[in-house]
Design an enzyme around this catalytic site. Structure first.
Site, PDB file in Angstrom:
ATOM      1  CE  LYS A 137      -4.164  -2.128   1.899  1.00  0.00           C
ATOM      2  NZ  LYS A 137      -3.802  -3.524   2.274  1.00  0.00           N
TER       3      LYS A 137
HETATM    4  C1  LIG Z   1      -4.599  -4.644   1.700  1.00  0.00           C
HETATM    5  C2  LIG Z   1      -3.890  -5.954   1.717  1.00  0.00           C
HETATM    6  C3  LIG Z   1      -4.268  -7.030   0.876  1.00  0.00           C
HETATM    7  C4  LIG Z   1      -5.494  -6.970  -0.013  1.00  0.00           C
HETATM    8  O1  LIG Z   1      -5.264  -6.266  -1.185  1.00  0.00           O
HETATM    9  P1  LIG Z   1      -6.478  -5.842  -2.156  1.00  0.00           P
HETATM   10  O2  LIG Z   1      -5.824  -5.071  -3.250  1.00  0.00           O
HETATM   11  O3  LIG Z   1      -7.436  -5.034  -1.346  1.00  0.00           O
HETATM   12  O4  LIG Z   1      -7.115  -7.096  -2.664  1.00  0.00           O
HETATM   13  C5  LIG Z   1      -3.494  -8.182   0.892  1.00  0.00           C
HETATM   14  N1  LIG Z   1      -2.427  -8.301   1.713  1.00  0.00           N
HETATM   15  C6  LIG Z   1      -2.034  -7.306   2.538  1.00  0.00           C
HETATM   16  C7  LIG Z   1      -0.876  -7.518   3.427  1.00  0.00           C
HETATM   17  C8  LIG Z   1      -2.754  -6.103   2.573  1.00  0.00           C
HETATM   18  O5  LIG Z   1      -2.372  -5.133   3.403  1.00  0.00           O
END
Ligand SMILES: *Cc1c(COP(=O)(O)O)cnc(C)c1O
Length: 428
Positions: free
Chosen positions: A107
């Site tokens: 993210k």
């Molecule tokens: C947010 C997150 C996900 C999910 O990702 P999406 O794009 O919402 O499907 C998977 N793994 C981790 C560690 C995350 O922080």
């Protein structure tokens, strides 16, 4: 570029308006009006391009002329401040490690890109916005770090008191400056409800509230970058590529499908989920029936109604038979995930955390059907962020990376709140 609302009941908007609003006034997600594939020569030559050049080509049509080329290149350079290695785990299986950034979660990419777009839009100091986010752990840290010291943006993060890990709490509460942490006496859903209520509260319109999750196009679209980087690293094997994304809100997999619409040669997509299996059930039964979320050890994917699934349906023209050609989705239990973490480590010495392990399981399931392919799964977080699961399973102690050590030494600053009225008082 213009964006329309997938609820089809709101005016078209520019890139800037879509980023600032987050969600359309009819509560629909924004989607680009057109998608133009990149020229064939771009993919033929991709191994000779830098990651910044690739990212620029991938995103430029979606920004249009709203950010000048030099500014967009600067934003991309600041976004891509770390590596995205595709690591061999076993024969034909690769892990795309997305956790080498400042908060050790993928993210970081979307948060850094979005914050800098908002910073650019506020360059004349006239478009201040307040980013309001509820977090169950990972999102908040990436948003806090990505938006730190970005001009004209105030960030308010709501998190459930005592329900996030110590590392996660420090990542949210120790930065100061334009980042404020609100510690909510309640659970994650209470935080989420307060944020939703604030977005609907017209008395707060003057605050220009926006969200920073993958419903925002400036967080979602840059997630295409690293799917391109995976292809750049795997092209030399000259085999069909299967991409498996451990999926919660389905932002990453949706970005992967967008990348394919731009011409990126990904042969097959796998959306791997934990027990929150709304999409695997949809592919089996043909109807979409969201359920309340279930708590699992891969808790960043505990989502019962994935917000980006509507964008994926748009990309497949709401046609199940189109889906089935290159998209699969499989669900795995916590017990299967734990066995996978141990098995991967025992056979290969690779340390996967629970989300990556779910991605690995989905990949292997699809590869069994397509043995001539190679496969890549996203490793979406560093194992240290899920040390309470990984360490006892593997019987080892993970060394603490410097990014994490740095926040552990800092002092927590947060404001305790209990009700929506408390939040409102804080905002005003
Ligand atoms: C947010 C997150 C996900 C999910 O990702 P999406 O794009 O919402 O499907 C998977 N793994 C981790 C560690 C995350 O922080």
């Amino acid at each position: 570029m213009q964006y329309f609302s997938l609820n089809k009941n709101a005016p078209r908007v520019s890139f800037e308006q879509a980023v600032v609003l987050g969600l359309a006034p009819d509560r629909g997600l924004y989607f680009p009006e057109s998608i133009t594939p990149l020229p064939h020569s771009f993919f033929q030559n991709i191994e000779n391009l830098t990651q910044e050049e690739i990212a620029f080509e991938a995103i430029k049509q979606f920004v249009g002329d709203e950010i000048p080329e030099a500014e967009l290149k600067r934003i991309i350079a600041e976004t891509l401040c770390f590596d995205f290695p595709c690591v061999t785990v076993e024969k034909d299986v690769f892990s795309l490690e997305l956790f080498h950034g400042p908060t050790m979660a993928f993210k970081d990419v979307g948060a850094r890109f979005m914050s800098r777009c908002l910073g650019y839009f506020n360059r004349n100091d006239d478009k201040k916005v307040t980013v309001l986010v509820a977090t169950s752990g990972d999102t908040g840290g990436a948003v806090a770090s990505g938006f730190l010291e970005v001009k004209g943006v105030e960030v308010i993060i709501l998190y459930p008191s005592g329900k996030v890990s110590e590392i996660q709490e420090r990542q949210l509460t120790t930065l100061g400056k334009n980042i404020k942490a609100l510690e909510v006496d309640g659970v994650f859903d209470d935080c989420q409800d307060m944020v939703k209520q604030a977005f609907l509260d017209h008395t707060l319109n003057h605050k220009n509230l926006t969200s920073a999750n993958s419903i925002n196009i400036a967080r979602w679209l840059p997630q295409m970058f690293y799917i391109f980087f995976a292809y750049q690293q795997l092209k030399k094997y000259d085999k069909p590529i299967i991409l498996s994304c451990p999926s919660g809100n389905f932002g990453n997999i949706c970005a992967g499908i967008m990348a394919k619409r731009l011409g990126l040669p990904i042969a097959h997509f796998v959306a791997s989920t934990n027990a929150n299996d709304t999409v695997p059930r949809f592919l089996e039964a043909g109807n979409y029936e969201p359920k309340p979320s279930i708590a699992t050890i891969s808790n960043a994917m505990d989502v019962g109604n994935p917000s980006n699934f509507i964008r994926i349906q748009e990309l497949y023209h709401y046609d199940l038979s189109e889906f089935e050609k290159d998209f699969s989705s499989y669900s795995f239990t916590d017990a299967e995930t734990e066995i996978a973490i141990k098995d991967i480590y025992n056979r290969t010495q690779y340390i996967a955390e629970p989300h990556g392990a779910v991605g690995y399981l989905g990949l292997k399931k699809e590869m069994a059907k397509q043995p001539k392919s190679i496969g890549v799964f996203l490793e979406t977080a560093h194992p240290i962020k899920f040390l309470d699961v990984v360490e006892p399973l593997l019987g080892l102690k993970l060394p603490i990376p410097t990014q994490i050590e740095n926040v552990l030494g800092k002092e927590k600053v947060s404001t305790k709140i209990k009700t929506y009225e408390d939040l409102k008082a804080f905002l005003q």
